[in-house]
Design an enzyme around this catalytic site. Structure first.
Site, PDB file in Angstrom:
ATOM      1  N   THR A 217      30.946  35.755  46.755  1.00 13.75           N
ATOM      2  CA  THR A 217      31.644  34.622  46.136  1.00 13.75           C
ATOM      3  C   THR A 217      32.595  33.937  47.117  1.00 13.75           C
ATOM      4  OG1 THR A 217      33.179  36.254  45.272  1.00 13.75           O
ATOM      5  CG2 THR A 217      31.511  35.453  43.769  1.00 13.75           C
TER       6      THR A 217
ATOM      7  N   HIS B   4      37.984  40.946  50.116  1.00 16.13           N
ATOM      8  CA  HIS B   4      39.430  41.105  50.089  1.00 16.13           C
ATOM      9  C   HIS B   4      39.785  42.534  49.708  1.00 16.13           C
ATOM     10  CE1 HIS B   4      39.039  40.767  45.731  1.00 16.13           C
ATOM     11  NE2 HIS B   4      38.329  39.678  45.921  1.00 16.13           N
TER      12      HIS B   4
ATOM     13  N   HIS C 185      38.021  44.632  47.131  1.00 19.59           N
ATOM     14  CA  HIS C 185      36.708  45.218  47.387  1.00 19.59           C
ATOM     15  C   HIS C 185      36.807  46.572  48.075  1.00 19.59           C
ATOM     16  CE1 HIS C 185      35.441  40.862  47.256  1.00 19.59           C
ATOM     17  NE2 HIS C 185      34.599  41.414  46.430  1.00 19.59           N
TER      18      HIS C 185
ATOM     19  N   LYS D 252      35.533  37.715  33.339  1.00 20.35           N
ATOM     20  CA  LYS D 252      35.839  36.290  33.476  1.00 20.35           C
ATOM     21  C   LYS D 252      35.936  35.670  32.086  1.00 20.35           C
ATOM     22  CE  LYS D 252      35.410  36.113  38.013  1.00 20.35           C
ATOM     23  NZ  LYS D 252      35.185  37.575  38.165  1.00 20.35           N
TER      24      LYS D 252
ATOM     25  N   ARG E 250      31.927  29.980  35.339  1.00 23.40           N
ATOM     26  CA  ARG E 250      32.314  29.607  36.693  1.00 23.40           C
ATOM     27  C   ARG E 250      31.367  28.568  37.271  1.00 23.40           C
ATOM     28  NH1 ARG E 250      32.669  34.768  39.971  1.00 23.40           N
ATOM     29  NH2 ARG E 250      30.866  35.313  38.722  1.00 23.40           N
TER      30      ARG E 250
ATOM     31  N   GLN F 234      21.049  41.889  37.501  1.00 24.97           N
ATOM     32  CA  GLN F 234      21.613  43.074  38.141  1.00 24.97           C
ATOM     33  C   GLN F 234      20.843  44.331  37.725  1.00 24.97           C
ATOM     34  OE1 GLN F 234      25.880  43.338  38.195  1.00 24.97           O
ATOM     35  NE2 GLN F 234      25.855  45.551  38.437  1.00 24.97           N
TER      36      GLN F 234
ATOM     37  N   ASP G  51      34.633  47.532  35.499  1.00 28.85           N
ATOM     38  CA  ASP G  51      34.120  46.363  34.792  1.00 28.85           C
ATOM     39  C   ASP G  51      32.605  46.225  34.934  1.00 28.85           C
ATOM     40  OD1 ASP G  51      34.393  45.886  37.509  1.00 28.85           O
ATOM     41  OD2 ASP G  51      34.709  43.736  37.248  1.00 28.85           O
TER      42      ASP G  51
ATOM     43  N   LYS H 219      48.209  42.188  38.752  1.00 30.77           N
ATOM     44  CA  LYS H 219      46.987  42.305  39.528  1.00 30.77           C
ATOM     45  C   LYS H 219      47.244  42.805  40.944  1.00 30.77           C
ATOM     46  CE  LYS H 219      42.674  39.893  39.726  1.00 30.77           C
ATOM     47  NZ  LYS H 219      41.944  38.685  39.858  1.00 30.77           N
TER      48      LYS H 219
ATOM     49  N   LYS I 149      47.231  40.612  45.386  1.00 35.88           N
ATOM     50  CA  LYS I 149      47.680  39.226  45.479  1.00 35.88           C
ATOM     51  C   LYS I 149      49.057  39.179  46.129  1.00 35.88           C
ATOM     52  CE  LYS I 149      44.774  36.638  42.931  1.00 35.88           C
ATOM     53  NZ  LYS I 149      43.533  36.407  43.468  1.00 35.88           N
ATOM     54  N   THR I 150      49.265  38.126  46.901  1.00 33.02           N
ATOM     55  CA  THR I 150      50.604  37.893  47.406  1.00 33.02           C
ATOM     56  C   THR I 150      50.932  36.457  47.056  1.00 33.02           C
ATOM     57  OG1 THR I 150      49.880  37.000  49.508  1.00 33.02           O
ATOM     58  CG2 THR I 150      50.216  39.376  49.410  1.00 33.02           C
TER      59      THR I 150
END
Length: 427
Positions: A38, A43, A46, A80, A84, A173, A194, A229, A232-233
């Site tokens: 994606t 990141h 993962h 989600k 998307r 999948q 998930d 979460k 994240k920053t």
RNA sequence: GGGGGGAUACCAGAGCGGUCAAAUGGGACGGACUGUAAAUCCGUUGCUUCGGCUACGAAGGUUCGAAUCCUUCUCCCCCCA
């Protein structure tokens, strides 16, 4: 080493299908995890999946890293709340290559029988026609079954709806799993919690189509202790690509982990043995302010994701920026050394001649550079006492800066808050 | 196809003709404290040449004046068929 046991003590295990552990204990098995392209970089989110594959291989099993050239075209509805946008094919292709390269760094592709292997589901989907798909795959799974999945149910109950495309994702999948099971003897699919629904659709499909048996294992979704979460920053996701998140920023991200989270993360994101971890924890307990856990965590991950050299640089920068060394220290360095020290910090260039005439703080930080997105915001933060230049708090937004403020007649060090450094280069 | 409800700042959500750049909560950012931690407290949260300017799904209209009223359009949700 017992793979499942290893995940268990590390607190990574979420759910496991009965029989999985017995199967793995019998000997080498093959398992896979899928990564959808994606973005053109993975990141830190993962990283759990990557670690799972690493443990899998270390336990003597054969790991497959699947890149989703096909699934990436569909879009996974799991987790989600809204439909998307589809990525264009060339973006997808670009992402795919990048992700592949990153994954290759973590697994051993040349270690005999249990060498890791990279597969792309586009390879078996590209010539699969729609009609063949609905006859060979769709026929085996009922819509009732598909609708019962959480990922689907939530969207049906919600108010945004769901396209047929995303609804189909689990079948795509699921077929991946079947394909790998059939052709590569891959008996286990792993993933984040998930993914349980999607994975089970696969095992179900294998059972109904060929009467075969396959297994599922999911890992805990990483969350911070405060429930927010992970990964994240202020400036967004923490990427593995050094061009997106510099090694210094990457190191800082881990170093800033809270005490509570560090205890969990050191188990999940490092390969340290249990006794080593417990020793580190004990040390941390005695002197929490030295942040033993955070440092060990940050070091280990930075070295594995980037390199030893990158880690050394990150340490040097961190020590200078957050240590007791005064700003004058820069005077002892040449330009190269200063740039090296600030290598991981966002930097901006301003014209020296303009600076010679004097520039107000607001213009400097919001106009000439992008430390702030707008002058208003720069002013407000300055008013709140949150901005420094060369370690001195800026009094008002109208304060004027000129060449006399330059360090080594070339640099200005700007700080937004305590932790966000920026290097301004005049030339 | 019929009927009803809705679209407001990052999100949730008030406002229903002027006093609205828009309550409140969350988030985010900044400050104090500290250990580059947690908790707590405080501040900020559209842009600006500080005159103003642009904003409440989109486009028109009524009015001295609209997020608030009218018309059309787009999208979403619910009920009935």
């Amino acid at each position: 080493m017992n793979f499942v046991e290893e995940l268990r003590w590390r607190g990574m295990l979420h759910d496991i299908m009965p029989g999985t552990e017995e199967l793995l204990n019998k000997g080498m098995a093959s398992g896979y995890i899928g990564f959808d392209p994606t973005a053109d970089s993975l990141h830190v989110g993962h990283l759990t999946q990557i670690m799972t594959l690493i443990h899998f291989q270390r336990a003597g099993h054969k790991p497959y890293a699947l890149v989703g050239g096909a699934t990436g075209m569909v879009g996974d509805p799991s987790g989600k709340s809204a439909e998307r946008n589809l990525l264009s094919e060339d973006v997808l292709q670009h992402n795919l290559e990048s992700v592949k390269t990153q994954l290759q760094k973590f697994l051993d592709f040349n270690t005999g029988a249990n060498s890791a292997q990279m597969v792309n589901n586009y390879d078996w989907f590209k010539n699969f026609t729609f009609l063949d798909f609905i006859r060979d795959v769709g026929k085996h799974i009922t819509v009732n079954y598909m609708m019962a999945k959480d990922s689907v149910k939530k969207r049906l109950e919600g108010d945004t709806g769901m396209s047929f495309t995303e609804f189909t994702y689990q079948l795509v999948q699921g077929y991946d799993f079947y394909y790998l099971w059939k052709n590569n003897n891959c008996v286990l699919q792993m993933g984040g919690s998930d993914q349980w629904g999607n994975i089970v659709t696969g095992t179900e499909f294998i059972r109904r189509k060929d009467g075969g048996e396959a297994f599922a294992l999911t890992t805990q979704l990483i969350k911070k202790a405060d429930g927010t979460k992970f990964g994240k920053t202020e400036s967004g996701a923490v990427w593995l690509d050094p061009a997106r998140t510099t090694p210094y920023q990457f190191y800082q991200f881990w170093l800033n982990t809270t005490d509570v989270d560090a205890k969990a993360y050191i188990r999940i994101f490092t390969l340290f043995e249990r006794d080593v971890i417990e020793a580190l924890e004990a040390e941390h307990e005695v002197a929490p302010h030295t942040r033993t856990l955070q440092k060990a965590l940050a070091k280990d991950i930075t070295i594995r994701v980037h390199s030893e050299a990158d880690y050394e640089k990150a340490i040097k920068s961190s020590e200078f920026l957050f240590g007791s060394t005064g700003i004058e220290f820069l005077n002892e360095l040449n330009d190269e050394e200063v740039l090296g020290l600030f290598g991981g910090v966002p930097n901006f260039t301003v014209s020296k001649s303009e600076l010679a005439d004097g520039i107000t703080a607001a213009d400097l930080l919001a106009g000439k550079t992008a430390v702030f997105p707008s002058k208003t915001e720069a002013k407000k933060t300055i008013q709140g006492g949150g901005v420094s230049i060369n370690r001195n708090k800026i009094g008002t937004a109208d304060d004027v800066y000129n060449t006399s403020h330059l360090i080594n007649s070339k640099f200005l060090v700007a700080q937004k808050g305590k932790k966000n450094y920026f290097l301004i280069i005049a030339e």
